[in-house]
Design a protein around this motif. Structure first.
Motif, PDB file in Angstrom:
ATOM      1  N   TYR A   1      41.595  47.089  39.550  1.00 36.54           N
ATOM      2  CA  TYR A   1      41.224  45.722  39.185  1.00 36.54           C
ATOM      3  C   TYR A   1      39.737  45.626  38.864  1.00 36.54           C
ATOM      4  CZ  TYR A   1      45.800  44.199  40.831  1.00 36.54           C
ATOM      5  OH  TYR A   1      47.140  44.035  41.005  1.00 36.54           O
ATOM      6  N   ALA A   2      38.906  46.327  39.619  1.00 36.96           N
ATOM      7  CA  ALA A   2      37.462  46.287  39.383  1.00 36.96           C
ATOM      8  C   ALA A   2      37.115  46.856  38.016  1.00 36.96           C
ATOM      9  CB  ALA A   2      36.734  47.055  40.479  1.00 36.96           C
TER      10      ALA A   2
ATOM     11  N   PHE B   1      34.565  34.476  35.009  1.00 35.53           N
ATOM     12  CA  PHE B   1      35.150  35.219  36.115  1.00 35.53           C
ATOM     13  C   PHE B   1      36.592  34.815  36.398  1.00 35.53           C
ATOM     14  CE2 PHE B   1      36.040  36.077  40.581  1.00 35.53           C
ATOM     15  CZ  PHE B   1      35.728  37.430  40.639  1.00 35.53           C
ATOM     16  N   ARG B   2      36.870  33.542  36.425  1.00 39.38           N
ATOM     17  CA  ARG B   2      38.230  33.075  36.758  1.00 39.38           C
ATOM     18  C   ARG B   2      39.244  33.546  35.724  1.00 39.38           C
ATOM     19  NH1 ARG B   2      40.764  29.563  40.172  1.00 39.38           N
ATOM     20  NH2 ARG B   2      42.516  28.393  39.338  1.00 39.38           N
TER      21      ARG B   2
ATOM     22  N   VAL C   1      43.355  37.750  33.963  1.00 38.73           N
ATOM     23  CA  VAL C   1      43.722  38.858  33.089  1.00 38.73           C
ATOM     24  C   VAL C   1      43.970  40.123  33.903  1.00 38.73           C
ATOM     25  CG1 VAL C   1      42.828  40.414  31.297  1.00 38.73           C
ATOM     26  CG2 VAL C   1      42.533  37.944  31.073  1.00 38.73           C
ATOM     27  N   ALA C   2      43.167  40.348  34.919  1.00 40.07           N
ATOM     28  CA  ALA C   2      43.246  41.587  35.693  1.00 40.07           C
ATOM     29  C   ALA C   2      44.419  41.608  36.668  1.00 40.07           C
ATOM     30  CB  ALA C   2      41.942  41.803  36.452  1.00 40.07           C
TER      31      ALA C   2
ATOM     32  N   VAL D   1      36.432  43.213  30.989  1.00 42.25           N
ATOM     33  CA  VAL D   1      36.707  41.839  30.559  1.00 42.25           C
ATOM     34  C   VAL D   1      35.455  40.978  30.713  1.00 42.25           C
ATOM     35  CG1 VAL D   1      38.116  39.791  31.012  1.00 42.25           C
ATOM     36  CG2 VAL D   1      39.160  42.047  31.064  1.00 42.25           C
ATOM     37  N   LEU D   2      34.726  41.153  31.801  1.00 44.54           N
ATOM     38  CA  LEU D   2      33.503  40.377  32.004  1.00 44.54           C
ATOM     39  C   LEU D   2      32.430  40.749  30.980  1.00 44.54           C
ATOM     40  CD1 LEU D   2      33.306  40.380  35.897  1.00 44.54           C
ATOM     41  CD2 LEU D   2      33.765  38.412  34.424  1.00 44.54           C
TER      42      LEU D   2
END
Length: 59
Positions: free
Chosen positions: A27-28, A41-42, A47-48, A34-35
């Motif tokens: 996930y990280a 962030f939300r 997405v993650a 994505v970031l």
């Protein structure tokens, strides 16, 4: 698996630790990309995370 073995943990505990760490790092790494694309962030979290209906953010 190496961490659990080196720490002398049981097989079950080692497998649980391995799965948890795999999820966290997966996930990280997804969130990082994505970031960097400029998503907040939300939205990046949505997405993650898995797309299962049972996940609370998909409601």
């Amino acid at each position: 698996m190496v961490i659990g073995t080196a720490a002398g943990l049981s097989n079950l505990t080692t497998v649980v630790l391995s799965v948890a760490l795999a999820c966290v790092f997966g996930y990280a790494l997804t969130m990082r990309g994505v970031l960097r694309a400029g998503v907040d962030f939300r939205t990046a979290l949505k997405v993650a995370m898995p797309t299962e209906r049972s996940w609370p953010l998909n409601a």
